[in-house]
Design an enzyme around this catalytic site. Sequence first.
Site, PDB file in Angstrom:
ATOM      1  N   PRO A  11       4.263  26.304-130.704  1.00  0.00           N
ATOM      2  CG  PRO A  11       3.676  27.265-132.743  1.00  0.00           C
ATOM      3  CD  PRO A  11       4.357  27.568-131.444  1.00  0.00           C
ATOM      4  CG  ASN A  12       2.559  22.108-134.405  1.00  0.00           C
ATOM      5  OD1 ASN A  12       1.458  21.616-134.208  1.00  0.00           O
ATOM      6  ND2 ASN A  12       2.765  23.060-135.296  1.00  0.00           N
ATOM      7  NE  ARG A  19       5.212  19.136-136.823  1.00  0.00           N
ATOM      8  CZ  ARG A  19       5.987  20.198-136.739  1.00  0.00           C
ATOM      9  NH1 ARG A  19       6.587  20.507-135.618  1.00  0.00           N
ATOM     10  NH2 ARG A  19       6.161  20.969-137.781  1.00  0.00           N
ATOM     11  CE1 TYR A  24      11.425  20.305-135.671  1.00  0.00           C
ATOM     12  CE2 TYR A  24       9.743  18.904-136.657  1.00  0.00           C
ATOM     13  CZ  TYR A  24      10.388  20.126-136.564  1.00  0.00           C
ATOM     14  OH  TYR A  24       9.991  21.162-137.367  1.00  0.00           O
ATOM     15  CG  ASN A  75      11.792  25.483-129.931  1.00  0.00           C
ATOM     16  OD1 ASN A  75      11.371  26.073-130.922  1.00  0.00           O
ATOM     17  ND2 ASN A  75      12.209  24.230-129.969  1.00  0.00           N
ATOM     18  CB  ALA A  78       5.525  27.750-136.765  1.00  0.00           C
ATOM     19  CD  GLU A  99      15.400  32.410-132.250  1.00  0.00           C
ATOM     20  OE1 GLU A  99      14.661  32.080-133.185  1.00  0.00           O
ATOM     21  OE2 GLU A  99      16.111  33.452-132.275  1.00  0.00           O
ATOM     22  CG  HIS A 101      15.049  27.426-133.851  1.00  0.00           C
ATOM     23  ND1 HIS A 101      13.691  27.583-133.978  1.00  0.00           N
ATOM     24  CD2 HIS A 101      15.572  28.671-133.746  1.00  0.00           C
ATOM     25  CE1 HIS A 101      13.407  28.872-133.963  1.00  0.00           C
ATOM     26  NE2 HIS A 101      14.529  29.553-133.808  1.00  0.00           N
ATOM     27  NE  ARG A 108      12.752  22.214-141.115  1.00  0.00           N
ATOM     28  CZ  ARG A 108      11.732  22.227-140.267  1.00  0.00           C
ATOM     29  NH1 ARG A 108      11.901  22.682-139.044  1.00  0.00           N
ATOM     30  NH2 ARG A 108      10.540  21.789-140.632  1.00  0.00           N
TER      31      ARG A 108
END
Length: 148
Positions: A11-12, A19, A24, A75, A78, A99, A101, A108
């Site tokens: 998502p996103n 964003r 990012y 990735n 969330a 994985e 990120h 964070r």
Amino acid sequence: MAGRVDILNGPNLNLLGKREPHLYGSETLADVEKSCQALAGELGLAIRFLQSNAEHQLVDWIQRAREEADAIIINPAAYSHTSVAILDALKAFDGPVIEVHISNIHQRESFRHHSYVSLRADGVIAGCGTQGYHLALMRVARLLTSAG
């Protein structure tokens, strides 16, 4: 070809480059896909690059990968921190899972420090920006070559 790799984005990530660019970066997901296609060609890999905001779609793609892919780069965004469904689907996949990120999730908010996906992943790359996708492709190429 050395292998088929599904690169799945959660998502996103469709908003990448728009964003929170301070977090990012300014590259778009299309930019990332283009650079991954180029590197995959150099590594002898065929990739399928996908993005969805829907958890069930990611689960469906992981299940399809059981028959159509040799490795998964994911990735989960969330969903890393919430999705047992994605973890369970990945557990049913026999090939390598890396994985990725873009940000360092450990720098964070505390809720981001845990990833369900990491329980299945053969490797985790975090905090390397979009270069993390390239590192994941290189790792997958190595794993598929040594397995073959």
